[in-house]
Design a protein around this motif. Structure first.
Motif, mmCIF file in Angstrom:
data_model
loop_
_atom_site.group_PDB
_atom_site.id
_atom_site.type_symbol
_atom_site.label_atom_id
_atom_site.label_comp_id
_atom_site.label_asym_id
_atom_site.label_seq_id
_atom_site.Cartn_x
_atom_site.Cartn_y
_atom_site.Cartn_z
ATOM 1 N N GLU A 106 0.870 -1.441 -0.044
ATOM 2 C CA GLU A 106 0.105 -0.053 0.165
ATOM 3 C C GLU A 106 1.007 1.187 0.095
ATOM 4 O OE1 GLU A 106 0.064 -2.695 1.923
ATOM 5 O OE2 GLU A 106 -1.919 -3.378 1.080
ATOM 6 N N ASP A 107 2.212 1.158 0.517
ATOM 7 C CA ASP A 107 3.071 2.291 0.743
ATOM 8 C C ASP A 107 3.570 2.709 -0.530
ATOM 9 O OD1 ASP A 107 2.626 2.921 3.689
ATOM 10 O OD2 ASP A 107 3.953 0.934 3.790
ATOM 11 N N LEU A 137 3.175 5.988 -3.817
ATOM 12 C CA LEU A 137 4.241 6.451 -4.781
ATOM 13 C C LEU A 137 4.081 6.889 -6.214
ATOM 14 C CD1 LEU A 137 7.238 4.608 -3.212
ATOM 15 C CD2 LEU A 137 6.852 6.992 -2.835
ATOM 16 N N GLY A 138 3.014 5.827 -6.608
ATOM 17 C CA GLY A 138 2.526 6.148 -8.065
ATOM 18 C C GLY A 138 3.857 5.586 -9.010
ATOM 19 N N PRO A 139 3.899 6.408 -10.286
ATOM 20 C CA PRO A 139 4.972 5.990 -11.157
ATOM 21 C C PRO A 139 6.316 6.157 -10.578
ATOM 22 C CG PRO A 139 3.279 7.338 -12.211
ATOM 23 C CD PRO A 139 2.910 7.408 -10.714
ATOM 24 N N HIS A 140 6.579 6.906 -9.506
ATOM 25 C CA HIS A 140 7.897 7.170 -8.961
ATOM 26 C C HIS A 140 8.432 6.062 -8.391
ATOM 27 C CE1 HIS A 140 10.999 9.584 -7.687
ATOM 28 N NE2 HIS A 140 11.040 9.298 -6.508
ATOM 29 N N ALA A 141 7.505 5.073 -8.084
ATOM 30 C CA ALA A 141 8.100 3.741 -7.505
ATOM 31 C C ALA A 141 8.873 3.012 -8.381
ATOM 32 C CB ALA A 141 6.696 3.031 -7.239
ATOM 33 N N VAL A 142 8.651 3.174 -9.554
ATOM 34 C CA VAL A 142 9.556 2.425 -10.578
ATOM 35 C C VAL A 142 10.455 3.330 -11.187
ATOM 36 C CG1 VAL A 142 7.832 0.721 -10.856
ATOM 37 C CG2 VAL A 142 7.760 2.485 -12.360
#
Length: 402
Positions: free
Chosen positions: A82-83, A87-92
């Protein structure tokens, strides 16, 4: 057929794909592993041919020790899926940056060499991008429990500019099929086209020592740090965590084998009498005589331990580690402690329970049997041949080897 294997330059991302690569070559297919210069020694150690494409991994260490660890420290507890979703796209973003650094060279090579199939590590986006650009099937090779599929909802947006630049439509990075070595009962229930495959441990080259095969006189525990823990080593959190683990193991009637490399040895300056530091050693050489593995929760270590039916105590540091720890604990084959809850007393209690209770060993052995029942790599090669043939691509008579 010709198979292009692509991954970024961490050995732990190459190693899960090595057994299938061996099987492809043994079946008579051409194969080459593409990565940046830093991975060439590991590719050579695996007995595979390499091609160097693109820049060295772009600021990975800075990204990991900067944003990522700062983000982990900002969370009130263990990092959850969930965390990541928040972050959305910033996660990758880091994986997108690595694709940007290698895509041009990889496309030039692919258009010259003309592969029939691209096999790729799930965080190496250059794999499905290249396959789409040259119109061949893409096989996503995961290393265990399928954590990386949870970010798929962000990836088309994150890769939008890069897709546009190379002339492919916004895409799903899951590729044509997912090569899945995880025991089915431990795997996620996400909607992914999977091709099951038996897990074969490969943790790099090594030399078997005679004492590896000797039956220990007391329970033997392996303690090791993952690659992310090596980057994390200078933080107070990491130092405190490993110090607590060592205090928890002190005085127990166990033998501890602490695998320490050039970075992780910083954790092990003050050692209890029952702890023996050994040089980096392939885990699969140690596990036949071991009773417990303590580690951070990386997919390769989880899967290798299960392949030998050994229970595990996970001390997760990142969100994928937490994901693995939760699912492994629910299976009954291990347990976990979050970084915030690691104390000497907690470590001691968990270790004693995991060694004394027959349940974790029985569940680990059950998962081992489940893994052994999966199709062999040679059978998976047959399936990949059919996939390529159905797509009508190939480089002449060598497409099918039988």
């Amino acid at each position: 057929m010709r198979v292009l294997v692509v991954t970024w330059a961490w050995p732990s991302h190459l190693q899960p794909m090595v057994p299938l690569s061996w099987a492809l070559r043994a079946a008579g297919h051409e194969l080459i592993v593409a990565s940046t210069e830093g991975l060439v020694p590991a590719i050579r150690d695996a007995g595979l041919p390499a091609v160097v494409l693109g820049q060295e991994r772009p600021d990975v260490t800075r990204r990991m020790t900067g944003f990522y660890f700062d983000w982990l420290a900002s969370l009130p507890g263990p990092a959850r899926v969930e965390d990541v979703r928040k972050l959305g796209p910033h996660a990758v973003a880091m994986y997108v940056a690595m694709a940007e650094a290698t895509i041009d060279d990889t496309l030039r090579f692919a258009r010259t060499w003309r592969p029939d199939l691209v096999v790729y590590d799930p965080t190496t986006f250059v794999g499905p991008l290249t396959a789409a650009a040259v119109n061949v099937p893409a096989a996503r090779h995961i290393w265990g429990m399928d954590y990386t599929s949870v970010t798929r909802q962000f990836e088309p947006e994150a890769l939008g500019k890069l897709c546009s630049r190379i002339g492919v439509d916004p895409m799903d990075t899951l590729g044509t099929v997912t090569l899945d070595p995880c025991p089915p009962s431990l795997q996620t229930e996400l909607d992914v086209a999977r091709l099951p495959m038996r897990f074969v441990p490969y943790n790099g080259p090594g030399v078997l020592q005679p004492w590896h095969l000797e039956t220990p006189t007391r329970p033997r525990i392996v303690l090791l740090a993952s690659s992310i823990a090596e980057l994390y080593r200078e933080t107070d959190s990491a130092k405190g965590l490993f110090a607590a683990v060592l205090r928890g193991l002190a005085g127990l009637n166990v033998e501890v084998l602490a695998i320490a490399g050039s970075r992780t040895d910083a954790f092990l300056k003050s050692l209890p009498a029952n702890v023996r530091v050994i040089d980096p050693t392939p885990l699969h050489l140690l596990l036949p005589t071991c009773d417990l593995v303590i580690h951070q929760g990386g997919g390769g270590t989880v899967m290798t331990s299960l392949a030998y039916g050994v229970p595990q105590l996970l001390l997760p540091m990142s969100v994928d580690h937490v994901w693995n720890a939760g699912r492994l604990t629910r299976s009954g084959a291990g347990d976990w402690l979050s970084a915030e809850s690691v104390t000497a007393e907690a470590v001691r209690d968990h270790v004693e329970r995991l060694l004394e209770d027959r349940g974790p060993r029985e569940q680990a052995l059950r998962l081992r049997e489940e893994m052994a029942a999966q199709p062999s790599a040679a059978q998976v090669v047959d399936s990949l041949e059919r996939l390529v043939a159905e797509r009508g691509v190939g480089n002449g008579p060598a497409l099918l080897h039988r």
